[in-house]
Each structure stands twice: as structure tokens, then as C-alpha cells.
Write a protein that holds these residues in place. Sequence first.
Motif, PDB file in Angstrom:
ATOM      1  N   MET A 103      40.370  33.287  38.138  1.00 12.58           N
ATOM      2  CA  MET A 103      40.070  32.099  37.323  1.00 12.58           C
ATOM      3  C   MET A 103      40.194  32.406  35.830  1.00 12.58           C
ATOM      4  O   MET A 103      40.419  31.516  35.026  1.00 12.58           O
ATOM      5  CB  MET A 103      38.627  31.622  37.574  1.00 12.58           C
ATOM      6  CG  MET A 103      38.308  31.317  39.011  1.00 12.58           C
ATOM      7  SD  MET A 103      38.780  29.687  39.497  1.00 12.58           S
ATOM      8  CE  MET A 103      37.315  28.814  39.063  1.00 12.58           C
TER       9      MET A 103
ATOM     10  N   THR B   9      48.618  31.686  39.364  1.00 11.51           N
ATOM     11  CA  THR B   9      48.185  32.801  40.208  1.00 11.51           C
ATOM     12  C   THR B   9      49.043  32.822  41.464  1.00 11.51           C
ATOM     13  O   THR B   9      49.548  31.793  41.905  1.00 11.51           O
ATOM     14  CB  THR B   9      46.722  32.658  40.675  1.00 11.51           C
ATOM     15  OG1 THR B   9      46.593  31.420  41.354  1.00 11.51           O
ATOM     16  CG2 THR B   9      45.753  32.757  39.544  1.00 11.51           C
TER      17      THR B   9
ATOM     18  N   PRO C 276      44.048  26.464  43.964  1.00 17.23           N
ATOM     19  CA  PRO C 276      44.430  27.749  43.340  1.00 17.23           C
ATOM     20  C   PRO C 276      44.338  27.669  41.816  1.00 17.23           C
ATOM     21  O   PRO C 276      44.744  26.668  41.230  1.00 17.23           O
ATOM     22  CB  PRO C 276      45.879  27.941  43.790  1.00 17.23           C
ATOM     23  CG  PRO C 276      46.360  26.590  44.194  1.00 17.23           C
ATOM     24  CD  PRO C 276      45.182  25.770  44.573  1.00 17.23           C
TER      25      PRO C 276
ATOM     26  N   THR D 129      38.253  35.819  43.293  1.00 17.07           N
ATOM     27  CA  THR D 129      38.503  34.466  42.787  1.00 17.07           C
ATOM     28  C   THR D 129      38.065  34.350  41.325  1.00 17.07           C
ATOM     29  O   THR D 129      38.763  33.742  40.505  1.00 17.07           O
ATOM     30  CB  THR D 129      37.769  33.426  43.655  1.00 17.07           C
ATOM     31  OG1 THR D 129      38.123  33.652  45.005  1.00 17.07           O
ATOM     32  CG2 THR D 129      38.157  32.012  43.269  1.00 17.07           C
ATOM     33  N   GLN D 130      36.916  34.949  41.001  1.00 21.38           N
ATOM     34  CA  GLN D 130      36.454  34.909  39.605  1.00 21.38           C
ATOM     35  C   GLN D 130      37.469  35.540  38.670  1.00 21.38           C
ATOM     36  O   GLN D 130      37.771  35.015  37.608  1.00 21.38           O
ATOM     37  CB  GLN D 130      35.129  35.656  39.484  1.00 21.38           C
ATOM     38  CG  GLN D 130      33.938  34.754  39.783  1.00 21.38           C
ATOM     39  CD  GLN D 130      32.627  35.509  39.779  1.00 21.38           C
ATOM     40  OE1 GLN D 130      32.590  36.672  39.400  1.00 21.38           O
ATOM     41  NE2 GLN D 130      31.566  34.859  40.206  1.00 21.38           N
TER      42      GLN D 130
ATOM     43  N   ARG E 162      34.871  36.361  46.591  1.00 19.45           N
ATOM     44  CA  ARG E 162      34.298  35.660  45.437  1.00 19.45           C
ATOM     45  C   ARG E 162      34.634  36.382  44.137  1.00 19.45           C
ATOM     46  O   ARG E 162      35.016  35.753  43.148  1.00 19.45           O
ATOM     47  CB  ARG E 162      32.776  35.549  45.593  1.00 19.45           C
ATOM     48  CG  ARG E 162      32.398  34.507  46.625  1.00 19.45           C
ATOM     49  CD  ARG E 162      30.942  34.067  46.459  1.00 19.45           C
ATOM     50  NE  ARG E 162      30.592  33.192  47.573  1.00 19.45           N
ATOM     51  CZ  ARG E 162      29.603  33.446  48.422  1.00 19.45           C
ATOM     52  NH1 ARG E 162      28.856  34.527  48.276  1.00 19.45           N
ATOM     53  NH2 ARG E 162      29.357  32.611  49.417  1.00 19.45           N
TER      54      ARG E 162
ATOM     55  N   LEU F 152      38.198  32.191  51.016  1.00 21.31           N
ATOM     56  CA  LEU F 152      39.623  32.283  50.679  1.00 21.31           C
ATOM     57  C   LEU F 152      40.287  30.908  50.793  1.00 21.31           C
ATOM     58  O   LEU F 152      41.132  30.543  49.973  1.00 21.31           O
ATOM     59  CB  LEU F 152      40.318  33.294  51.609  1.00 21.31           C
ATOM     60  CG  LEU F 152      41.819  33.442  51.425  1.00 21.31           C
ATOM     61  CD1 LEU F 152      42.166  34.015  50.047  1.00 21.31           C
ATOM     62  CD2 LEU F 152      42.427  34.354  52.503  1.00 21.31           C
TER      63      LEU F 152
ATOM     64  N   THR G  96      39.900  28.906  47.731  1.00 19.78           N
ATOM     65  CA  THR G  96      40.808  29.357  46.674  1.00 19.78           C
ATOM     66  C   THR G  96      42.229  28.868  46.935  1.00 19.78           C
ATOM     67  O   THR G  96      42.943  28.484  46.010  1.00 19.78           O
ATOM     68  CB  THR G  96      40.793  30.903  46.586  1.00 19.78           C
ATOM     69  OG1 THR G  96      39.443  31.322  46.553  1.00 19.78           O
ATOM     70  CG2 THR G  96      41.518  31.411  45.366  1.00 19.78           C
TER      71      THR G  96
END
Length: 323
Positions: A95, A133, A129, A91-92, A88, A122, A125
Motif C-alpha cells: 500500500m 503492484t 489491488p 499488503t501494508q 497483512r 490475500l 488484496t
Amino acid sequence: MIYPWQQTQWSLWLAQFERLGHAYLLTGTNGLGLTEFAQQMAQSLFCQSHTACGQCAGCHQFLEHTHVDFFQLDVLEGKKEVGVEQIRQLTQKLMQTSHQGGYKVAVLPEVERLNTSAFNALLKTLEEPPEKTLLILTSYQLERLPATIVSRCQQLAFNAPSMQDSQAWLLTQTNNEMDGARGKRALRLNWGAPLAALDWLNNQAWLQDEAWQTDIHDLVTQRKTPSDCASAWLKWPNPEAVFDQFYLLSVSAIRQALYQQQGVKTQWFGFQQQVLQAKRDWLGNANKELLLESLCLLYLALQSETSSPLPNIFSDSRIRGRC
Ligand SMILES: [Zn+2]
């Protein structure tokens, strides 16, 4: 750095910059330099000439570990697996807008170490995506990954180089001082992976190898019990290497029978499969002592003249534990 056996994959990577995917999965056995290759891919994205030149500002930042758009996800100290919170947080970060206007890159080495909820996070994500990235996953055990993860990545497979090439490379790494037979043994016990073989040599693992051979001899001559052997092996820094020892033993037995033009006992092939199964169980939740003792018993059964098929004891729930 790119190792000599990675040149084909490196050319493939450089050739597809124009149609970059969102996620790549590098697969191969431990000791082929997958993490280093993943890092080199990341560096090439930050490099002004896309070659990981090592000279430009982007390369410098990457090599000095100060590039703000690079992330690597490792197992936290004291933990055995990567948890959902780590995914998590990653992912932040992905972003957010890239600090340098280019790509944000995350390397996830040995992705089989994610737990189930981390895999689910995952997957989200990978399904959506963030802009610009790139995720680079590596795996030594493709069969342990959820199919949904694998199908969303472009795969790049790595194979061990030939015995001859590996030996030549090992010689250059040991100032031409490597004993030829020992180098061969190092490679065979490490599935032909040069970096793992080099570690084996540097750590003087042949001492462990010799101790194992003595144990096996003592087992067959009844000087030691399976329990004696199992407790000795469990004290190794890497007890799972026992499976590679047994596997190589079976390969040697089959090879020897073929050279001597004798019939190969078909049980050896069954034994090989059981060794591989036992290694998978080990990585799961198996009772480790029982697993090693069972392997000793299987080996002893092979030594006897019986022609009855080997029992498949590794499917026994007592050994496998509750996974
Ligand atoms: Zn550069």
C-alpha cells in the motif's frame, strides 16, 4: 534465469507488458523452476529495458537482493504454512508508495501453503489491488487453491519438456557424466521435471530408490510386513516420494503388459488413482503410517490373482484423519 523449457512462457510474458495484470499464477509440477521464473518476471519489471538484462541499475539491485520494492513471501522458519499476519504485513508494504516510482512486486511461491485466513486476506488484496503492484503466485497443486483466488489471477501453465530434451539438459548439468538409464529413472520418478531430477541425481537418491525396490520385493516374498516397510519409508528425508515410486511402478506394469500384448489388469488403473488419492491425503491430515501400510496391502492384493475390484480404503476416515 530462464530455463530452456520456459522460453514460450517468457515470450508470452514479454509480449504483454502494455496490458499488465495485477496478479499472475504460475502452475506446474515441482522442479520446473516456477519460483525462478517468478523472480525473473519481477526483475524484468525493475529492468530499464524490461528484459531482465542483468546489466542496468534496477537489475543489479534486484540481483543483489537490495531492491526495496521487491518482496518474497516464504514460510517462516519452524512453521508449516503461511499465516494471515504475513499477508497483512505484505499488503501494508504494497500500500505504501513505491520507493523508486515504479512497480512493487511480491512473489508468493507455493501459494497452497497459505492457511484459510491467509487466503481470505490475500483475496481482499486481489480484489482491491494497491496501485502499481504486481503479485506473482506459484502453485504445484492448483486443486488445493480456492477458486476465488484462481479466478482473480492470469494463469501461466508450465509443462515438463520431452524426455529427450530433459535428458540432453541433464547431461549438460552433469558434465556429460550421467548414466543414461539413471537419468531416465530420475526423470520418470520426478514427473519429467528436470530440476527435481537433477536434485535426485545430486542427492544420490537412487540409493533410496534401490532400497525401496528391495523392500517391495521383500514385501511380496513375505520377508517384510507392510509395517516394516512403512516404518523404513517414514525415515526417509522425503517420505512422500513413496507415492511417486508406487505410481511409477504401476505405469511400468501397465506398459509392460501392453508391450507383451497381454491384457492389462484393470485393477492397475484403480491402483494409480488410489496412489494419487493417498498422496493428497498425505498432504492433508492423514495418519501417515496407516496410509503407507494400506498402500502396501493394496499392492499385495494386486499381486494376488483375485479379480475382485480393489476396495477404496483411502476414503476411510481413520486414515484420512480430521482435515
Ligand atoms: Zn536490466
